[in-house]
Design a protein around this motif. Structure first.
Motif, PDB file in Angstrom:
ATOM      1  N   ALA A  62      11.086   9.198   7.222  1.00 56.70           N
ATOM      2  CA  ALA A  62      10.677   9.177   5.818  1.00 56.70           C
ATOM      3  C   ALA A  62      11.539   8.200   5.020  1.00 56.70           C
ATOM      4  O   ALA A  62      11.032   7.444   4.179  1.00 56.70           O
ATOM      5  CB  ALA A  62      10.773  10.578   5.218  1.00 56.70           C
ATOM      6  N   GLY A  63      12.862   8.200   5.300  1.00 57.81           N
ATOM      7  CA  GLY A  63      13.739   7.264   4.606  1.00 57.81           C
ATOM      8  C   GLY A  63      13.400   5.821   4.931  1.00 57.81           C
ATOM      9  O   GLY A  63      13.434   4.951   4.053  1.00 57.81           O
ATOM     10  N   TYR A  64      13.067   5.573   6.204  1.00 59.88           N
ATOM     11  CA  TYR A  64      12.712   4.206   6.602  1.00 59.88           C
ATOM     12  C   TYR A  64      11.395   3.782   5.957  1.00 59.88           C
ATOM     13  O   TYR A  64      11.240   2.649   5.505  1.00 59.88           O
ATOM     14  CB  TYR A  64      12.615   4.135   8.126  1.00 59.88           C
ATOM     15  N   GLU A  65      10.422   4.711   5.894  1.00 59.98           N
ATOM     16  CA  GLU A  65       9.140   4.402   5.268  1.00 59.98           C
ATOM     17  C   GLU A  65       9.338   4.096   3.782  1.00 59.98           C
ATOM     18  O   GLU A  65       8.741   3.151   3.240  1.00 59.98           O
ATOM     19  CB  GLU A  65       8.172   5.577   5.442  1.00 59.98           C
ATOM     20  N   LYS A  66      10.177   4.865   3.119  1.00 60.02           N
ATOM     21  CA  LYS A  66      10.452   4.634   1.702  1.00 60.02           C
ATOM     22  C   LYS A  66      11.068   3.252   1.495  1.00 60.02           C
ATOM     23  O   LYS A  66      10.700   2.516   0.564  1.00 60.02           O
ATOM     24  CB  LYS A  66      11.377   5.715   1.160  1.00 60.02           C
ATOM     25  N   MET A  67      11.999   2.881   2.383  1.00 63.93           N
ATOM     26  CA  MET A  67      12.641   1.578   2.287  1.00 63.93           C
ATOM     27  C   MET A  67      11.618   0.446   2.444  1.00 63.93           C
ATOM     28  O   MET A  67      11.639  -0.550   1.719  1.00 63.93           O
ATOM     29  CB  MET A  67      13.721   1.463   3.363  1.00 63.93           C
ATOM     30  N   LEU A  68      10.686   0.597   3.383  1.00 69.62           N
ATOM     31  CA  LEU A  68       9.647  -0.418   3.579  1.00 69.62           C
ATOM     32  C   LEU A  68       8.736  -0.538   2.356  1.00 69.62           C
ATOM     33  O   LEU A  68       8.335  -1.640   1.965  1.00 69.62           O
ATOM     34  CB  LEU A  68       8.819  -0.081   4.824  1.00 69.62           C
ATOM     35  N   LEU A  69       8.420   0.597   1.743  1.00 71.16           N
ATOM     36  CA  LEU A  69       7.558   0.583   0.558  1.00 71.16           C
ATOM     37  C   LEU A  69       8.243  -0.142  -0.599  1.00 71.16           C
ATOM     38  O   LEU A  69       7.620  -0.970  -1.284  1.00 71.16           O
ATOM     39  CB  LEU A  69       7.202   2.011   0.149  1.00 71.16           C
ATOM     40  N   VAL A  70       9.508   0.178  -0.820  1.00 75.52           N
ATOM     41  CA  VAL A  70      10.250  -0.476  -1.910  1.00 75.52           C
ATOM     42  C   VAL A  70      10.335  -1.971  -1.664  1.00 75.52           C
ATOM     43  O   VAL A  70      10.151  -2.790  -2.577  1.00 75.52           O
ATOM     44  CB  VAL A  70      11.658   0.143  -2.044  1.00 75.52           C
ATOM     45  N   ASN A  71      10.622  -2.351  -0.427  1.00 76.23           N
ATOM     46  CA  ASN A  71      10.715  -3.769  -0.082  1.00 76.23           C
ATOM     47  C   ASN A  71       9.387  -4.489  -0.311  1.00 76.23           C
ATOM     48  O   ASN A  71       9.345  -5.601  -0.844  1.00 76.23           O
ATOM     49  CB  ASN A  71      11.152  -3.912   1.383  1.00 76.23           C
ATOM     50  N   ALA A  72       8.286  -3.843   0.102  1.00 81.67           N
ATOM     51  CA  ALA A  72       6.962  -4.459  -0.075  1.00 81.67           C
ATOM     52  C   ALA A  72       6.602  -4.578  -1.554  1.00 81.67           C
ATOM     53  O   ALA A  72       6.016  -5.590  -1.984  1.00 81.67           O
ATOM     54  CB  ALA A  72       5.913  -3.638   0.671  1.00 81.67           C
ATOM     55  N   LEU A  73       6.938  -3.568  -2.352  1.00 84.14           N
ATOM     56  CA  LEU A  73       6.651  -3.630  -3.789  1.00 84.14           C
ATOM     57  C   LEU A  73       7.427  -4.760  -4.454  1.00 84.14           C
ATOM     58  O   LEU A  73       6.898  -5.475  -5.318  1.00 84.14           O
ATOM     59  CB  LEU A  73       7.005  -2.288  -4.447  1.00 84.14           C
ATOM     60  N   THR A  74       8.676  -4.936  -4.054  1.00 83.87           N
ATOM     61  CA  THR A  74       9.484  -6.022  -4.611  1.00 83.87           C
ATOM     62  C   THR A  74       8.897  -7.377  -4.233  1.00 83.87           C
ATOM     63  O   THR A  74       8.787  -8.282  -5.067  1.00 83.87           O
ATOM     64  CB  THR A  74      10.926  -5.916  -4.101  1.00 83.87           C
ATOM     65  N   ARG A  75       8.523  -7.495  -2.965  1.00 83.11           N
ATOM     66  CA  ARG A  75       7.990  -8.765  -2.471  1.00 83.11           C
ATOM     67  C   ARG A  75       6.658  -9.109  -3.142  1.00 83.11           C
ATOM     68  O   ARG A  75       6.374 -10.268  -3.429  1.00 83.11           O
ATOM     69  CB  ARG A  75       7.823  -8.684  -0.948  1.00 83.11           C
ATOM     70  N   CYS A  76       5.848  -8.090  -3.411  1.00 80.27           N
ATOM     71  CA  CYS A  76       4.511  -8.316  -3.994  1.00 80.27           C
ATOM     72  C   CYS A  76       4.504  -8.129  -5.506  1.00 80.27           C
ATOM     73  O   CYS A  76       3.425  -8.055  -6.113  1.00 80.27           O
ATOM     74  CB  CYS A  76       3.498  -7.366  -3.345  1.00 80.27           C
ATOM     75  N   LYS A  77       5.687  -8.023  -6.107  1.00 85.45           N
ATOM     76  CA  LYS A  77       5.815  -7.894  -7.560  1.00 85.45           C
ATOM     77  C   LYS A  77       4.996  -6.715  -8.090  1.00 85.45           C
ATOM     78  O   LYS A  77       4.277  -6.834  -9.091  1.00 85.45           O
ATOM     79  CB  LYS A  77       5.405  -9.195  -8.245  1.00 85.45           C
ATOM     80  N   SER A  78       5.065  -5.587  -7.391  1.00 85.28           N
ATOM     81  CA  SER A  78       4.427  -4.316  -7.782  1.00 85.28           C
ATOM     82  C   SER A  78       2.909  -4.381  -7.813  1.00 85.28           C
ATOM     83  O   SER A  78       2.259  -3.538  -8.447  1.00 85.28           O
ATOM     84  CB  SER A  78       4.959  -3.839  -9.147  1.00 85.28           C
TER      85      SER A  78
END
Length: 501
Positions: A458-474
């Motif tokens: 779950a922690g790893y999935e959360k980290m991937l989501l945050v990273n993707a949101l940053t990369r795609c500018k939300s």
């Protein structure tokens, strides 16, 4: 009962019961006492949802469970205390394995057969049938344990049908296949491979897991005269032994109840290449039948009387030395001599460490578009660190390590791979027998001893989501597209982890 509990029950049964029944069990007790004992034993099969039936010496059914009742579509009360052939009219004295064992006193193990239940349903199943005898070797009871594999057979047939449809409707296009190496030993090997590709001789590829056996097989096919047609592949270790023969040879309608005219992979590969991966996992009896096809180009489908002829280029692969497989009776020596006309032995990555920089460059180019990263290269200490480590998983393991390092590098907003991203790989040589396969690439600083696997994931999935949101500018739509999940699933996960954008 959960899966682990079922495994434990089966392990107990194998150790304490089947070991006694393997050659027929002799009993000194009265038949009524034996039957009582057997009924207690059969509760094991009830607990793991297995079908069983027991008949006595008079061919009368004395035990029949609910699982069997559901499979056959007939009530338990209509089976018990009746003659076997009266209950199941589609059986005969010759076709019934229970009656065969009753006559011969010889167990039958793991027999695959098709059977029409009283309800009219046609099923494919595997069964093990064994006798219980007294001290005078007279059969008192016969037990049959049945596993329904109809869905598995239907799935296999569907896969074959799809393979056939794709082969007929989509002629293959010429592919560009690149084998990355600057190692002199491996380059000499590839020179031999290119020579083999120009012939129609069989090729046997041996090498450790992850050394690129399938890649070499595709290279042989694409550089041969059969490259204009599809290469048909079968992983002999992935198909149940009871199905592999029909998968290869096909079936003829009427061969057994429910059988249809189905092309096997041999017929589908006619005029092209058949790649037999993990050939040493194929049952020995099927290997003997395959040998004749390789030698003469002729075979009979299951249940067929007419021979079919095929022209096939054979490529086989195995992950151990052929001599070892022959000694362990996993590979017929005559089949090895026939398939090993052209032999390719792939070296482990440990013998081509000078290829690591070139492989890393290749993996970076390959995965940058897939990960939406912009890794530009690596530092010298990164390569030195890779070269100093053991590689039990060979090139496949190296690719996984580079992939993980690219993710770590991207999360740190860095563009070059360095030894810092390899901090999770152990410095000391690892034993593949004692260390879990995932340990060589798991981030050491991301695992807490008191954290469960679910919490860690779950922690790893959360980290991937945050990273993707940053990369795609939300941009939620873009994040969902890159992560290949529905937008509604993305929003649900954001709420789950309390991520606000």
């Amino acid at each position: 009962m959960n899966y682990l509990a079922k495994l434990a029950v089966m392990a107990w049964f194998n150790m304490t019961i089947i070991r006694q029944f393997r050659d027929g069990t002799e009993m000194e007790k009265h038949p009524a006492e034996i039957l009582s004992f057997l009924n207690q034993v059969m509760t094991v099969f009830d607990s793991i949802a297995s079908s069983y039936i027991i008949i006595d010496a008079s061919e009368t059914v004395v035990a029949y469970n609910e699982v069997s009742s559901k499979l056959d579509g007939i009530a338990v009360g209509k089976v018990l205390n009746r003659k076997l052939l009266d209950v199941f009219p589609t059986l005969t004295r010759n076709s019934s394995s229970m009656l065969q064992v009753l006559r011969s006193r010889v167990p039958i193990w793991n027999r695959a057969q098709s059977y029409q239940a009283p309800s009219g349903k046609v099923m494919t199943m595997t069964s093990s049938t064994f006798p219980i005898t007294d001290v005078g070797n007279t059969v008192l009871f016969v037990i049959e344990v049945v596993h329904d594999i109809s869905n598995l057979r239907e799935l296999t047939d569907h896969v074959i049908h799809l393979t056939e449809s794709l082969k007929e409707s989509q002629p293959p296009t010429k592919q560009c296949l690149q084998i990355v190496t600057e190692n002199k030993q491996f380059q000499r090997l590839l020179k031999d491979v290119r020579t083999f590709a120009q012939t129609q001789l069989p090729v046997l590829i041996a090498g450790e897991t992850g050394t690129g056996k399938e890649l070499v097989a595709r290279y042989l096919h694409l550089n041969g005269s059969h490259s204009n047609v599809a290469m048909v592949t079968i992983n002999c270790g992935a198909i149940p032994p009871t199905l592999i023969e029909s998968t290869l040879f096909g079936t003829v309608k009427g061969a057994f109840s429910g059988a249809e005219n189905k092309k096997g992979l041999l017929e589908l590969a006619d005029g092209g290449t058949l790649f037999l991966d993990e050939i040493n996992s194929m049952p020995i009896e099927v290997q003997s039948k395959l040998l004749r096809v390789v030698q003469d180009g002729a075979f009979r489908p299951l249940g067929g009387n007419n021979e079919k002829t095929v022209s096939i280029r054979y490529i086989a692969a195995m992950n151990e030395q052929p001599e070892v497989a022959i000694q362990k009776k996993e590979l017929r020596s005559d089949l090895f001599y026939r398939l090993g006309v052209c032999m390719v032995v792939l070296p482990p990555l440990q013998q081509r460490l000078d290829d690591i920089p070139h492989l890393v460059e290749h993996f970076i180019r390959k995965h940058n578009p897939l990960l939406n990263t912009a890794i530009t290269g690596y530092t010298p200490d990164f390569i030195r660190s890779l070269e100093s480590r053991p590689w039990p998983g060979n090139v496949r393991m190296l690719e996984n390590v580079v992939l993980r390092c690219m993710l770590m590098c991207s999360q740190l907003s860095e563009g070059v791979l360095s030894a810092l991203h390899l901090g999770s790989i152990q410095e000391q040589p690892l034993s593949v027998d004692t260390v879990p396969a995932h340990q060589e690439w798991m981030p050491a600083d991301s695992w807490e001893p008191d954290e469960s696997l679910a919490e860690h994931l779950a922690g790893y999935e959360k980290m991937l989501l945050v990273n993707a949101l940053t990369r795609c500018k939300s941009n939620h739509s873009e994040v969902a597209r890159q992560l290949k999940i529905p937008r509604t699933t993305l929003q649900s996960k954001l709420r789950k982890y309390g991520i606000s954008t």
